[in-house]
Design an enzyme around this catalytic site. Structure first.
Site, PDB file in Angstrom:
ATOM      1  N   LYS A 112       0.810  -1.205   0.000  1.00  0.00           N
ATOM      2  CA  LYS A 112       0.000   0.000   0.000  1.00  0.00           C
ATOM      3  C   LYS A 112       0.849   1.264   0.000  1.00  0.00           C
ATOM      4  CE  LYS A 112      -3.488  -2.289   2.845  1.00  0.00           C
ATOM      5  NZ  LYS A 112      -4.039  -2.361   4.232  1.00  0.00           N
ATOM      6  N   GLY A 113       2.053   1.163   0.553  1.00  0.00           N
ATOM      7  CA  GLY A 113       2.836   2.348   0.908  1.00  0.00           C
ATOM      8  C   GLY A 113       3.089   3.353  -0.197  1.00  0.00           C
ATOM      9  N   GLU A 128       8.326   2.362  -5.423  1.00  0.00           N
ATOM     10  CA  GLU A 128       8.221   2.030  -3.997  1.00  0.00           C
ATOM     11  C   GLU A 128       8.254   3.304  -3.158  1.00  0.00           C
ATOM     12  OE1 GLU A 128       7.559   0.117  -1.745  1.00  0.00           O
ATOM     13  OE2 GLU A 128       8.548  -1.812  -1.756  1.00  0.00           O
ATOM     14  N   ASP A 129       7.706   3.234  -1.954  1.00  0.00           N
ATOM     15  CA  ASP A 129       7.801   4.377  -1.043  1.00  0.00           C
ATOM     16  C   ASP A 129       9.139   4.392  -0.311  1.00  0.00           C
ATOM     17  OD1 ASP A 129       6.928   2.005   0.148  1.00  0.00           O
ATOM     18  OD2 ASP A 129       5.951   3.020   1.804  1.00  0.00           O
ATOM     19  N   ASP A 135      14.098   0.060   3.023  1.00  0.00           N
ATOM     20  CA  ASP A 135      14.580   0.078   4.410  1.00  0.00           C
ATOM     21  C   ASP A 135      15.701  -0.956   4.501  1.00  0.00           C
ATOM     22  OD1 ASP A 135      14.697  -0.383   7.285  1.00  0.00           O
ATOM     23  OD2 ASP A 135      12.806   0.678   7.456  1.00  0.00           O
ATOM     24  N   LYS A 191      16.961   4.089   3.416  1.00  0.00           N
ATOM     25  CA  LYS A 191      17.742   4.173   4.658  1.00  0.00           C
ATOM     26  C   LYS A 191      19.056   3.437   4.432  1.00  0.00           C
ATOM     27  CE  LYS A 191      13.937   4.085   8.002  1.00  0.00           C
ATOM     28  NZ  LYS A 191      13.264   3.221   9.014  1.00  0.00           N
ATOM     29  N   PHE A 237      11.787   5.512  12.326  1.00  0.00           N
ATOM     30  CA  PHE A 237      10.537   4.929  11.814  1.00  0.00           C
ATOM     31  C   PHE A 237       9.683   6.081  11.296  1.00  0.00           C
ATOM     32  CE2 PHE A 237       6.291   3.246  11.770  1.00  0.00           C
ATOM     33  CZ  PHE A 237       6.498   1.984  11.244  1.00  0.00           C
ATOM     34  N   VAL A 238       9.470   6.107   9.991  1.00  0.00           N
ATOM     35  CA  VAL A 238       8.789   7.255   9.396  1.00  0.00           C
ATOM     36  C   VAL A 238       7.363   6.911   8.956  1.00  0.00           C
ATOM     37  CG1 VAL A 238      10.777   8.641   8.685  1.00  0.00           C
ATOM     38  CG2 VAL A 238      10.026   6.748   7.225  1.00  0.00           C
ATOM     39  N   ARG A 277      -1.179   7.213   7.073  1.00  0.00           N
ATOM     40  CA  ARG A 277      -0.726   7.186   5.673  1.00  0.00           C
ATOM     41  C   ARG A 277      -1.049   8.485   4.946  1.00  0.00           C
ATOM     42  NH1 ARG A 277       0.802   1.868   4.157  1.00  0.00           N
ATOM     43  NH2 ARG A 277      -0.366   0.209   5.193  1.00  0.00           N
TER      44      ARG A 277
HETATM   45  C1  PRP Z   1       6.967  -1.314   3.626  1.00  0.00           C
HETATM   46  C2  PRP Z   1       7.279  -0.397   2.454  1.00  0.00           C
HETATM   47  C3  PRP Z   1       8.186  -1.232   1.571  1.00  0.00           C
HETATM   48  C4  PRP Z   1       8.895  -2.125   2.567  1.00  0.00           C
HETATM   49  C5  PRP Z   1      10.303  -1.664   2.780  1.00  0.00           C
HETATM   50  O1  PRP Z   1       5.905  -2.170   3.298  1.00  0.00           O
HETATM   51  O2  PRP Z   1       6.111   0.020   1.787  1.00  0.00           O
HETATM   52  O3  PRP Z   1       7.441  -2.001   0.650  1.00  0.00           O
HETATM   53  O4  PRP Z   1       8.158  -2.056   3.794  1.00  0.00           O
HETATM   54  O5  PRP Z   1      10.933  -2.377   3.817  1.00  0.00           O
HETATM   55  P1  PRP Z   1      12.203  -3.331   3.589  1.00  0.00           P
HETATM   56  O6  PRP Z   1      13.160  -2.590   2.688  1.00  0.00           O
HETATM   57  O7  PRP Z   1      12.781  -3.507   4.978  1.00  0.00           O
HETATM   58  O8  PRP Z   1      11.756  -4.623   3.016  1.00  0.00           O
HETATM   59  P2  PRP Z   1       5.002  -2.917   4.405  1.00  0.00           P
HETATM   60  O9  PRP Z   1       5.417  -4.344   4.531  1.00  0.00           O
HETATM   61  O10 PRP Z   1       4.999  -2.102   5.659  1.00  0.00           O
HETATM   62  O11 PRP Z   1       3.578  -2.879   3.715  1.00  0.00           O
HETATM   63  P3  PRP Z   1       2.678  -1.594   3.319  1.00  0.00           P
HETATM   64  O12 PRP Z   1       3.372  -0.912   2.157  1.00  0.00           O
HETATM   65  O13 PRP Z   1       1.370  -2.164   2.930  1.00  0.00           O
HETATM   66  O14 PRP Z   1       2.601  -0.694   4.528  1.00  0.00           O
END
Ligand code: PRP
Length: 176
Positions: free
Chosen positions: A45-46, A102-103, A106, A134, A155-156, A168
């Site tokens: 979703k992000g 992607e958002d 991490d 990051k 944590f953002v 969101r």
């Molecule tokens: C978050 C974000 C990325 C991912 C990055 O998704 O949107 O897709 O984590 O983290 P990483 O680099 O450590 O893998 P999340 O699993 O929180 O799902 P969401 O987008 O639905 O919130």
């Protein structure tokens, strides 16, 4: 969300800073794809807000948009390390120029999974855009073709990113 919690949110990247960065990114992407018809893959979703605001600035009216969803954090603030594909791609990307959006990168576990997943669908090319990264948390090198901001390990939330499914819709990137 209590009012007190809401008041504790600090702005890390303002709406204006994000908008300026997306404008610059869109200029580069317009140039890259001026002679092709890319397909944008928006990762739910992000990335829904970042992706929406990015595509509005692209001068590529014939581009296509596909969606997929993955989840690895659930309600935690650390990754489970396992990426669940909660909604696979529905449209075909075979032989197409794919731009994955992607958002945040991490640990990079999700991006690595997604890039492999896209490659399995035999695109003509694949490029990767992420609003945030990051660098301190990255477990492996990930090539980000279009990057908004490198950020420190906080944590953002906001601009699509959540805490327990909430926040969101904040128009900026914030943190507690
Ligand atoms: C978050 C974000 C990325 C991912 C990055 O998704 O949107 O897709 O984590 O983290 P990483 O680099 O450590 O893998 P999340 O699993 O929180 O799902 P969401 O987008 O639905 O919130």
């Amino acid at each position: 969300m209590s009012e007190q919690t809401y008041n504790q949110i600090k702005v890390l990247i303002s709406e204006k800073e994000i908008d300026d960065k997306i404008t610059a990114m869109a200029r580069e992407i317009n140039e890259t794809y001026k002679d092709t018809l890319p397909v944008i893959v928006c990762v739910l979703k992000g990335s829904f807000i970042f992706c929406s605001n990015l595509v509005k600035k692209l001068n590529l009216p014939l581009l296509e948009i596909e969606f997929l969803a993955v989840s690895s954090y659930g309600n935690e603030i650390v990754t489970s390390g396992k990426v669940n594909l909660t909604m696979p791609l529905t449209g075909s990307i075979e032989g197409k120029d794919v731009l994955l959006v992607e958002d945040i990168v991490d640990t990079g576990i999700t991006s690595k999974f997604l890039i492999n997943y896209i490659k399995e669908h035999n695109p003509k090319s694949i490029k990767f855009a992420s609003l945030l990264c990051k660098p301190e948390k990255l477990q492996d090198h990930i090539n980000i073709d279009y990057l908004g901001f490198n950020i420190e390990d906080k944590f953002v939330i906001g601009y699509g990113l959540d805490y327990h499914g909430k926040y969101r819709t904040l128009p900026y990137i914030g943190y507690f």
